[in-house]
Design an enzyme around this catalytic site. Structure first.
Site, PDB file in Angstrom:
ATOM      1  N   ASN A 114       0.866  -1.177   0.000  1.00 29.33           N
ATOM      2  CA  ASN A 114       0.000   0.000   0.000  1.00 29.33           C
ATOM      3  C   ASN A 114       0.909   1.235   0.000  1.00 29.33           C
ATOM      4  OD1 ASN A 114      -1.727   2.093   0.639  1.00 29.33           O
ATOM      5  ND2 ASN A 114      -2.822   0.967   2.248  1.00 29.33           N
ATOM      6  N   ARG A 169      -2.400  -1.671  -3.655  1.00 30.30           N
ATOM      7  CA  ARG A 169      -3.402  -0.612  -3.706  1.00 30.30           C
ATOM      8  C   ARG A 169      -3.018   0.310  -4.860  1.00 30.30           C
ATOM      9  NH1 ARG A 169      -3.119   4.574  -0.434  1.00 30.30           N
ATOM     10  NH2 ARG A 169      -4.870   5.754  -1.269  1.00 30.30           N
ATOM     11  N   HIS A 226     -10.727   6.817  -1.751  1.00 33.00           N
ATOM     12  CA  HIS A 226     -10.798   6.160  -0.435  1.00 33.00           C
ATOM     13  C   HIS A 226     -11.771   4.970  -0.462  1.00 33.00           C
ATOM     14  CE1 HIS A 226      -9.711  10.244   1.667  1.00 33.00           C
ATOM     15  NE2 HIS A 226      -8.619   9.516   1.485  1.00 33.00           N
ATOM     16  N   ARG A 254      -5.753  20.414   1.851  1.00 34.90           N
ATOM     17  CA  ARG A 254      -6.531  20.617   0.610  1.00 34.90           C
ATOM     18  C   ARG A 254      -7.784  21.413   0.903  1.00 34.90           C
ATOM     19  NH1 ARG A 254      -6.872  14.410  -1.048  1.00 34.90           N
ATOM     20  NH2 ARG A 254      -4.973  13.965   0.109  1.00 34.90           N
ATOM     21  N   GLU A 314      -7.623  -0.993   5.694  1.00 38.15           N
ATOM     22  CA  GLU A 314      -7.485  -1.035   4.237  1.00 38.15           C
ATOM     23  C   GLU A 314      -6.682  -2.242   3.760  1.00 38.15           C
ATOM     24  OE1 GLU A 314      -5.669   2.775   3.348  1.00 38.15           O
ATOM     25  OE2 GLU A 314      -7.494   3.420   2.332  1.00 38.15           O
TER      26      GLU A 314
END
Ligand code: ADP
Length: 392
Positions: free
Chosen positions: A7, A84, A173, A234, A377
């Site tokens: 990942n 990923r 996500h 962001r 994840e």
């Protein structure tokens, strides 16, 4: 089946080795490489299921050197590797074998995810060299979970040539939203098929997904991971007219806009302090007004977008917090719950304060329920890879 999960972020790589038998698997070995201070060295941390820890530094690191050190430390040879990959557009709905053709298709999305896809695909190449062609490699895409969005949820109201050029909402996500929404439905003990859940992934990047019966029907990130919620650095959604104004009046280039919107906005932009929630909370406790303002803007943005997703689901059964901030900040969860009290949200504050994990944190008998679920994840990537490999 021994599954090695890789990942990679823009300057870090998490690896987990699973000896997958049933679904209640914990990794038998894990490693974390961080090269955010690349000029200096990469830091490699390896730990085993027995808790043995090994730390080292790799001077002048490149991806190949880091991966060589990682694979040399593996306690067993994996049967498959699972990666990923951030952007797969609308092409990939589930874990997919990374054939040369698939890799090329994924590379085609690099302009949409320049700090992730090229690096993640370079890792696929390197791993093939290191593990040999007999070890199949799978890609699990962050966009895959959102390929179920209806046109109403993914088409932007621009001219039709936008869509023809691939300009549409993709959402991100997805691996986290999928795991967390399905796990929350399990924890609630109800039917996944009947659940209407909003998952709030609040990390450095932040997004919400509206999940009905286990399927994503709406999400806040869009064509890029800039859209939607206010994030650490962001901006989230802003009036596009601001960008036109900056170009016309201040001579901004595309690169300047990109840098400012991605690295200098959000919590960091508002406060001028930091995009890190822990630092923001500390500043707020110290009486900083800008920190308080950033916190209020951040939590209002979450509440506003949660409420905005409800029509897509026809109601809300549960709101789930996950990722760094969602899992660890009772302050953020309480403020969001407070702003959503008009929907019936009522937090059990002592439970909220007591480091809850994988449990309900709203008052008994109230609806919508509120939960905290740890985002797993890497486990989800292994699960999807196992399912794809079993089907093949
Ligand atoms: P990424 O999106 O890079 O995977 P994480 O999911 O680890 O990031 O989330 C990072 C964010 O979580 C940072 O803003 C960090 O401050 C925040 N965070 C981590 N621990 C805590 C905590 N105990 N309290 C508040 N915020 C926290």
């Amino acid at each position: 089946m021994k599954i090695l999960v890789l990942n990679a972020g823009s300057s870090s790589l998490k690896c987990h080795l699973f000896d997958w038998v049933g679904e209640s698997q914990k990794p038998v070995w894990q490693a974390h490489a961080d090269w955010s201070r690349k000029q200096v060295a990469a830091r490699l941390t390896i730990s085993t299921a027995e808790g043995k820890l090994q730390e080292s530094e790799i001077p002048n690191p490149d991806v190949s050197t880091i991966l060589r050190q990682l694979t040399a430390a593996l306690p067993m040879v994996p049967d498959v590797a699972a990666h990923r990959i951030v952007h797969g557009g609308s092409l990939f709905h589930k874990a997919v074998l990374l054939t040369p053709e698939v890799q090329q298709q994924a590379m085609g999305f690099s302009p949409f995810a320049p700090s992730h896809n090229p690096m993640q695909l370079e890792i696929v190449d390197e791993m093939e060299r290191m593990l040999g062609p007999k070890v199949p490699q799978y890609g699990v895409f962050d966009t895959a979970f959102h390929t179920t969005l209806a046109p109403e949820a993914y088409v932007y109201a621009g001219p039709s040539h936008w869509l023809e050029r691939g300009i549409r909402r993709y959402g991100f996500h997805g691996i986290s939203h999928q795991y967390v929404s399905h796990h929350a439905a399990k924890l609630l003990g109800g039917e996944l098929a009947a659940s209407r859940i909003v998952t709030a992934h609040l990390g450095n990047g932040c997004s919400l997904a509206a999940v009905v019966g286990g399927v994503s029907v709406a999400t806040t990130m869009g064509f890029t991971p800039l859209d939607g919620l206010v994030m650490g650095t962001r901006s989230g959604s802003v009036d596009p007219g601001i960008l036109i104004h900056l170009v016309r009046q201040y001579g901004y280039s595309a690169d300047m806009l990109e840098a400012e919107l991605n690295q200098e906005s959000g919590l960091k932009g508002i406060t001028g302090i930091s995009g890190d929630m822990r630092e923001l909370l500390a500043a707020m406790q110290g009486g900083s007004e800008p920190a308080r303002l950033a916190f209020d803007i951040y939590t209002s943005s979450i509440a506003r977008f949660v409420a905005g997703l409800i029509p897509a689901m026809g109601g809300l059964d549960a709101l789930v917090f996950t990722a760094g901030i969602g899992e660890n900040s009772p302050e953020v969860r309480a403020a969001v719950a407070d702003k959503l009290a008009f929907l019936g949200v009522a937090m059990d504050e002592p439970v909220n304060q007591n480091k809850p994990m994988d449990q309900v944190i709203s008052q008994a008998g109230t609806k919508p329920q509120v939960l905290v679920v740890r985002s797993e994840e890497d486990w989800e990537i292994a699960r999807q890879c196992f399912a794809a490999q079993s089907e093949s």
